[in-house]
Scaffold this motif. Sequence first.
Motif, PDB file in Angstrom:
ATOM      1  N   ASN A 180       0.763  -1.276   0.214  1.00  0.00           N
ATOM      2  CA  ASN A 180       0.054  -0.094  -0.058  1.00  0.00           C
ATOM      3  C   ASN A 180       0.806   1.312  -0.038  1.00  0.00           C
ATOM      4  N   VAL A 181       0.530   2.143  -0.832  1.00  0.00           N
ATOM      5  CA  VAL A 181       0.852   3.511  -0.885  1.00  0.00           C
ATOM      6  C   VAL A 181      -0.011   4.376   0.064  1.00  0.00           C
ATOM      7  N   ASN A 182       0.469   4.730   1.275  1.00  0.00           N
ATOM      8  CA  ASN A 182      -0.325   5.411   2.208  1.00  0.00           C
ATOM      9  C   ASN A 182      -0.354   6.973   2.165  1.00  0.00           C
ATOM     10  N   ALA A 183       0.716   7.509   1.634  1.00  0.00           N
ATOM     11  CA  ALA A 183       0.719   8.995   1.760  1.00  0.00           C
ATOM     12  C   ALA A 183       1.546   9.552   0.583  1.00  0.00           C
ATOM     13  N   VAL A 184       1.388  10.761   0.169  1.00  0.00           N
ATOM     14  CA  VAL A 184       2.032  11.439  -1.080  1.00  0.00           C
ATOM     15  C   VAL A 184       2.051  13.035  -0.665  1.00  0.00           C
ATOM     16  N   ALA A 185       3.008  13.638  -1.211  1.00  0.00           N
ATOM     17  CA  ALA A 185       3.321  14.963  -0.972  1.00  0.00           C
ATOM     18  C   ALA A 185       4.056  15.621  -1.930  1.00  0.00           C
ATOM     19  N   PHE A 186       3.830  16.936  -2.552  1.00  0.00           N
ATOM     20  CA  PHE A 186       4.711  17.476  -3.763  1.00  0.00           C
ATOM     21  C   PHE A 186       5.920  18.159  -2.619  1.00  0.00           C
ATOM     22  N   LEU A 187       7.255  18.186  -3.332  1.00  0.00           N
ATOM     23  CA  LEU A 187       8.118  18.900  -3.107  1.00  0.00           C
ATOM     24  C   LEU A 187       8.007  20.547  -3.377  1.00  0.00           C
ATOM     25  N   PRO A 188       8.738  21.760  -2.938  1.00  0.00           N
ATOM     26  CA  PRO A 188       8.502  22.844  -3.658  1.00  0.00           C
ATOM     27  C   PRO A 188       8.952  22.982  -5.093  1.00  0.00           C
ATOM     28  N   ASP A 189       9.892  22.315  -5.562  1.00  0.00           N
ATOM     29  CA  ASP A 189      10.322  22.507  -6.991  1.00  0.00           C
ATOM     30  C   ASP A 189       9.191  21.605  -7.943  1.00  0.00           C
ATOM     31  N   GLY A 190       8.227  20.943  -7.652  1.00  0.00           N
ATOM     32  CA  GLY A 190       7.373  19.840  -8.187  1.00  0.00           C
ATOM     33  C   GLY A 190       7.496  18.436  -8.124  1.00  0.00           C
ATOM     34  N   GLY A 191       8.658  18.230  -7.652  1.00  0.00           N
ATOM     35  CA  GLY A 191       9.058  16.694  -7.340  1.00  0.00           C
ATOM     36  C   GLY A 191       7.927  16.248  -6.244  1.00  0.00           C
ATOM     37  N   LEU A 192       8.008  14.842  -6.181  1.00  0.00           N
ATOM     38  CA  LEU A 192       7.025  14.154  -5.343  1.00  0.00           C
ATOM     39  C   LEU A 192       7.663  13.116  -4.399  1.00  0.00           C
ATOM     40  N   VAL A 193       7.016  13.098  -3.141  1.00  0.00           N
ATOM     41  CA  VAL A 193       7.419  12.279  -2.224  1.00  0.00           C
ATOM     42  C   VAL A 193       6.209  11.285  -1.785  1.00  0.00           C
ATOM     43  N   THR A 194       6.405  10.073  -1.778  1.00  0.00           N
ATOM     44  CA  THR A 194       5.502   9.030  -1.459  1.00  0.00           C
ATOM     45  C   THR A 194       5.978   8.144  -0.264  1.00  0.00           C
ATOM     46  N   ALA A 195       5.193   7.613   0.629  1.00  0.00           N
ATOM     47  CA  ALA A 195       5.419   6.718   1.772  1.00  0.00           C
ATOM     48  C   ALA A 195       4.378   5.701   1.655  1.00  0.00           C
ATOM     49  N   GLY A 196       4.847   4.494   2.162  1.00  0.00           N
ATOM     50  CA  GLY A 196       4.011   3.328   2.165  1.00  0.00           C
ATOM     51  C   GLY A 196       4.064   2.305   3.319  1.00  0.00           C
ATOM     52  N   ALA A 197       3.407   1.250   3.388  1.00  0.00           N
ATOM     53  CA  ALA A 197       3.388   0.247   4.282  1.00  0.00           C
ATOM     54  C   ALA A 197       4.530  -0.734   4.209  1.00  0.00           C
ATOM     55  N   ASP A 198       5.159  -0.681   3.105  1.00  0.00           N
ATOM     56  CA  ASP A 198       6.811  -1.255   2.854  1.00  0.00           C
ATOM     57  C   ASP A 198       7.776  -0.396   3.720  1.00  0.00           C
ATOM     58  N   ALA A 199       7.412   0.903   4.507  1.00  0.00           N
ATOM     59  CA  ALA A 199       8.325   1.452   5.405  1.00  0.00           C
ATOM     60  C   ALA A 199       9.227   2.291   4.668  1.00  0.00           C
ATOM     61  N   SER A 200       9.015   2.557   3.210  1.00  0.00           N
ATOM     62  CA  SER A 200       9.891   3.289   2.540  1.00  0.00           C
ATOM     63  C   SER A 200       9.433   4.513   2.131  1.00  0.00           C
ATOM     64  N   VAL A 201      10.171   5.552   2.020  1.00  0.00           N
ATOM     65  CA  VAL A 201      10.011   7.075   1.537  1.00  0.00           C
ATOM     66  C   VAL A 201      10.737   7.113  -0.071  1.00  0.00           C
ATOM     67  N   ARG A 202       9.783   7.271  -0.913  1.00  0.00           N
ATOM     68  CA  ARG A 202      10.636   7.322  -2.049  1.00  0.00           C
ATOM     69  C   ARG A 202      10.386   8.771  -2.665  1.00  0.00           C
ATOM     70  N   ILE A 203      11.183   9.332  -3.298  1.00  0.00           N
ATOM     71  CA  ILE A 203      11.403  10.494  -3.911  1.00  0.00           C
ATOM     72  C   ILE A 203      11.589  10.472  -5.554  1.00  0.00           C
ATOM     73  N   TRP A 204      10.524  11.175  -5.955  1.00  0.00           N
ATOM     74  CA  TRP A 204      10.463  11.185  -7.429  1.00  0.00           C
ATOM     75  C   TRP A 204      10.675  12.638  -8.284  1.00  0.00           C
ATOM     76  N   THR A 205      10.973  12.574  -9.462  1.00  0.00           N
ATOM     77  CA  THR A 205      10.809  13.876 -10.454  1.00  0.00           C
ATOM     78  C   THR A 205       9.328  14.392 -10.645  1.00  0.00           C
TER      79      THR A 205
END
Length: 431
Positions: A153-178
């Motif tokens: 499960n991906v449980n949360a999502v947030a944008f970075l100030p420059d438009g990049g994206l951050v996601t967090a999930g049940a797999d205990a990972s935080v992932r950063i995207w363009t």
Amino acid sequence: MRVTRFVGVIAALLLALPAAAQMRGHGGPVRALAITGDGRLAVSGGFDQAAIVWGLDTGAALSVLRFHDGAVNAVAALPDGRFASGSEDGRIALWRLGQAEPERVLEGHAGPVAGLVVSPDGAALASAAWDGTARIWPLEGGPARILEGHKGNVNAVAFLPDGGLVTAGADASVRIWTGDGQPVTSATLPSPLSALAVTADGEIAAAGADATVRFLGRDGSERGQVELGPAPVIALAPSPDGTRIAAASAGGTVAMIARADRKVLFNLVGPGLPVWSVAWRPDGSELVTGGGDRLVRRWNASSGEPIGPLAMPRPADALAAFHGERGAEVFRACVACHTLTPDEPPRAGPTLAGIFGRRIAAVPGYRYSEALRGMDIVWTPETVARLFEVGPARYTPGTRMPEQTINSAEDRDALMRFLAKATQPHATGPN
């Protein structure tokens, strides 16, 4: 033109109605909150499958939005005055103020939508879902970009100030995207994650099952942490000036964290029920929370004190008149989703008023699944008892009703006797 007139009516209501600090209207836990850029309106999403638009200074429910076939787990306020709602049914609805039906529906997720956030430039909406993906939806139209990489499960999502994206999930990972959905880096934390926040300077806060808020840099490196314990953290929100983080917990408190020294300034203490959602008014003066007690509450963000009375009188216990009856005790597992009389506020499931003799999927105004609409069942004590004997998934395939059975024949019989009395007009208790 009609939308403009409707906004004018709302402005008049906001000025004319008496102030109220606690807002009651949902028939279940308040799972999500968002506040408009001018700070006057809020939208909440509930377990009762509804989204409600509120006038914050009056406490008035200005619009109840019903479309989804499941709990509304996520909401967002768009810069152009629209609202977005994301649901357990996997769909995202875009609403225009004053309209009873969604202006547009975004479909593609194969699991419940758990988070929504608007991009800094207002051009895109990002969603997190339990199908293991996040998606970036252009608000002007066009296909969504699909972000894959989480294991679960991906449980949360947030944008970075420059438009990049951050996601967090049940797999205990935080992932950063363009901004166009390409993976940049990831970090694995010690426990499953359910909440994210990003500040104006780009620092990331993540939290979840181990009740610890961890602060990360853009490269995924940990910069500090605050242990809150013992209850899991289920929502995070940064203050508008970026100096504080509000962390809501399943234990019923909201910790106000100072980012500079990673310390808790104070706690907002409620009635001891889970606080599912938290949002700031844009001027930073107030926090708004949504809880398991079905209320939307306002708090002074400087002192942590509630605005208005902390507790509100609870609705009368619909089962009080049946005290001591075994059937009423069995029914207590159902009260979160079903009412016994037609005049109670709506909940996640249809009212049971007059259930015996009624065809399945026949309560006016309730959104049933297509599977139920096609079934040939009349609810009688025998058919309802059979539902709980074998379970909803087997007896009514395609239902959204949580799976549950009553193994004891005596308990099923007691429940049927109770329903026969309690769901009929003028039911007042045992004779």
